[in-house]
Design a protein around this motif. Structure first.
Motif, mmCIF file in Angstrom:
data_model
loop_
_atom_site.group_PDB
_atom_site.id
_atom_site.type_symbol
_atom_site.label_atom_id
_atom_site.label_comp_id
_atom_site.label_asym_id
_atom_site.label_seq_id
_atom_site.Cartn_x
_atom_site.Cartn_y
_atom_site.Cartn_z
ATOM 1 N N PRO A 121 6.158 44.470 13.606
ATOM 2 C CA PRO A 121 4.949 44.259 12.873
ATOM 3 C C PRO A 121 3.888 43.867 13.755
ATOM 4 C CG PRO A 121 6.724 42.447 12.335
ATOM 5 C CD PRO A 121 7.231 43.570 13.178
ATOM 6 N N GLU A 122 4.132 43.375 15.093
ATOM 7 C CA GLU A 122 3.224 42.796 16.059
ATOM 8 C C GLU A 122 2.030 44.033 16.396
ATOM 9 O OE1 GLU A 122 6.689 44.185 18.150
ATOM 10 O OE2 GLU A 122 6.419 42.789 16.527
ATOM 11 N N THR A 123 2.871 45.214 16.164
ATOM 12 C CA THR A 123 1.828 46.490 16.490
ATOM 13 C C THR A 123 1.156 47.033 15.660
ATOM 14 O OG1 THR A 123 3.771 48.097 16.134
ATOM 15 C CG2 THR A 123 3.666 47.049 18.224
ATOM 16 N N VAL A 124 1.328 46.537 14.311
ATOM 17 C CA VAL A 124 0.750 47.162 13.078
ATOM 18 C C VAL A 124 -0.694 46.451 12.903
ATOM 19 C CG1 VAL A 124 0.771 47.361 10.488
ATOM 20 C CG2 VAL A 124 3.017 47.547 12.000
ATOM 21 N N ILE A 125 -1.836 47.019 12.580
ATOM 22 C CA ILE A 125 -3.195 46.536 12.500
ATOM 23 C C ILE A 125 -3.393 46.508 10.983
ATOM 24 C CG2 ILE A 125 -5.637 46.657 12.681
ATOM 25 C CD1 ILE A 125 -4.736 47.863 15.524
ATOM 26 N N TYR A 126 -3.579 45.585 10.468
ATOM 27 C CA TYR A 126 -3.811 45.324 8.750
ATOM 28 C C TYR A 126 -5.222 45.569 8.283
ATOM 29 C CZ TYR A 126 1.131 44.538 8.614
ATOM 30 O OH TYR A 126 2.521 44.540 8.560
ATOM 31 N N PRO A 127 -5.859 45.867 7.602
ATOM 32 C CA PRO A 127 -4.925 46.875 6.493
ATOM 33 C C PRO A 127 -4.449 48.034 7.241
ATOM 34 C CG PRO A 127 -7.228 46.824 5.684
ATOM 35 C CD PRO A 127 -7.199 45.963 6.856
ATOM 36 N N VAL A 128 -3.446 48.677 6.833
ATOM 37 C CA VAL A 128 -2.786 49.987 7.374
ATOM 38 C C VAL A 128 -3.653 51.119 6.811
ATOM 39 C CG1 VAL A 128 -0.739 51.382 7.597
ATOM 40 C CG2 VAL A 128 -0.631 49.034 7.639
ATOM 41 N N TYR A 170 0.037 51.478 2.367
ATOM 42 C CA TYR A 170 1.063 50.282 2.416
ATOM 43 C C TYR A 170 0.152 49.191 2.191
ATOM 44 C CZ TYR A 170 4.044 53.506 5.026
ATOM 45 O OH TYR A 170 4.616 54.533 5.251
ATOM 46 N N ILE A 171 0.649 48.116 1.164
ATOM 47 C CA ILE A 171 -0.269 47.006 0.623
ATOM 48 C C ILE A 171 0.772 46.053 0.424
ATOM 49 C CG2 ILE A 171 -1.502 46.488 -1.341
ATOM 50 C CD1 ILE A 171 -2.466 49.151 -1.908
ATOM 51 N N ASN A 172 0.178 44.882 0.887
ATOM 52 C CA ASN A 172 0.962 43.505 0.862
ATOM 53 C C ASN A 172 1.697 43.360 -0.577
ATOM 54 O OD1 ASN A 172 1.600 40.921 0.699
ATOM 55 N ND2 ASN A 172 -0.295 40.165 1.603
ATOM 56 N N SER A 173 2.998 43.220 -0.290
ATOM 57 C CA SER A 173 3.840 43.306 -1.562
ATOM 58 C C SER A 173 3.511 41.837 -2.438
ATOM 59 C CB SER A 173 5.282 43.224 -0.950
ATOM 60 O OG SER A 173 5.472 41.858 -0.059
ATOM 61 N N GLU A 174 2.713 40.973 -2.115
ATOM 62 C CA GLU A 174 2.278 39.945 -2.960
ATOM 63 C C GLU A 174 1.434 40.576 -4.214
ATOM 64 O OE1 GLU A 174 0.794 36.450 -0.811
ATOM 65 O OE2 GLU A 174 2.730 36.347 0.209
ATOM 66 N N GLU A 194 -6.271 38.026 3.132
ATOM 67 C CA GLU A 194 -6.712 37.911 4.697
ATOM 68 C C GLU A 194 -5.504 37.739 5.604
ATOM 69 O OE1 GLU A 194 -9.946 38.681 5.376
ATOM 70 O OE2 GLU A 194 -9.782 39.186 3.184
ATOM 71 N N GLU A 195 -4.360 37.238 5.053
ATOM 72 C CA GLU A 195 -3.046 36.877 5.850
ATOM 73 C C GLU A 195 -2.462 38.380 6.306
ATOM 74 O OE1 GLU A 195 -2.110 34.364 3.070
ATOM 75 O OE2 GLU A 195 -3.909 33.164 3.627
ATOM 76 N N THR A 196 -1.873 38.142 7.365
ATOM 77 C CA THR A 196 -0.933 39.431 7.704
ATOM 78 C C THR A 196 0.301 39.345 6.713
ATOM 79 O OG1 THR A 196 -1.451 39.349 10.075
ATOM 80 C CG2 THR A 196 0.525 40.548 9.438
ATOM 81 N N PRO A 197 0.472 40.243 6.080
ATOM 82 C CA PRO A 197 1.583 40.450 4.906
ATOM 83 C C PRO A 197 2.858 40.318 5.715
ATOM 84 C CG PRO A 197 0.601 42.453 4.994
ATOM 85 C CD PRO A 197 -0.180 41.664 6.052
ATOM 86 N N GLU A 198 3.852 39.211 5.182
ATOM 87 C CA GLU A 198 5.364 39.575 5.535
ATOM 88 C C GLU A 198 5.925 40.931 5.315
ATOM 89 O OE1 GLU A 198 7.322 36.794 6.844
ATOM 90 O OE2 GLU A 198 5.271 35.598 7.143
ATOM 91 N N SER A 199 5.875 41.420 4.153
ATOM 92 C CA SER A 199 6.164 42.938 3.771
ATOM 93 C C SER A 199 5.168 43.335 2.842
ATOM 94 C CB SER A 199 7.518 42.704 2.865
ATOM 95 O OG SER A 199 7.111 41.973 1.740
ATOM 96 N N CYS A 200 5.302 44.599 2.705
ATOM 97 C CA CYS A 200 4.552 45.638 1.897
ATOM 98 C C CYS A 200 4.995 46.295 0.824
ATOM 99 C CB CYS A 200 3.874 46.773 2.857
ATOM 100 S SG CYS A 200 2.931 46.080 4.338
#
Length: 129
Positions: free
Chosen positions: A21-28, A52-56, A83-89
């Motif tokens: 996840p540290e290599t992913v820039i959001y939004p994907v 790929y969208i925040n699972s929340e 605005e926060e980096t998602p834990e999961s998508c």
């Protein structure tokens, strides 16, 4: 000009977590494929997108009416990005058919995943063959 959303579905059953996840820039940026076909003799552009969208956020992304700019089709997929980096998508699959009098002149699709609040977007280009 006409477009029809044929499918807009969440395709994961559990949380999707990127391996690094540290290599992913959001939004994907959207992953897109596009190709021509001719159902009933009408030249049509089939666009398939994976988002790929925040699972929340459990709401389906929406598709704005595509626009042609020169020989490029521009597509916007709208959603509400936290605005926060998602834990999961959640992984969304969208399939769209697009027709117009000039659809055969298109050489690329530029697609954007657009955050509605605040309005920002990430895009990708896909060449047509």
């Amino acid at each position: 000009m006409a477009f029809k959303v044929l499918q807009n579905s969440k395709i994961n059953t559990g949380d999707f977590i990127f391996s690094n996840p540290e290599t992913v820039i959001y939004p994907v940026t959207p992953l897109i494929s596009a190709s021509f076909y001719s159902p009933n003799g009408v030249l049509t552009l089939k666009i398939r997108a994976t988002l790929y969208i925040n699972s929340e956020d459990q709401n389906n992304p929406t598709v704005e009416e595509p626009t042609e700019l020169d020989n490029t089709l521009q597509m916007y997929f709208d959603y509400d990005f936290s605005e926060e980096t998602p834990e999961s998508c959640n992984v969304w699959y969208l399939e769209v058919d697009y027709t117009s009098e000039t659809v055969g002149d298109l050489i690329e699709v530029v697609s954007y995943l657009k955050d509605l609040d605040p309005e920002v977007s990430k895009g990708t280009k896909t060449k047509l063959s």
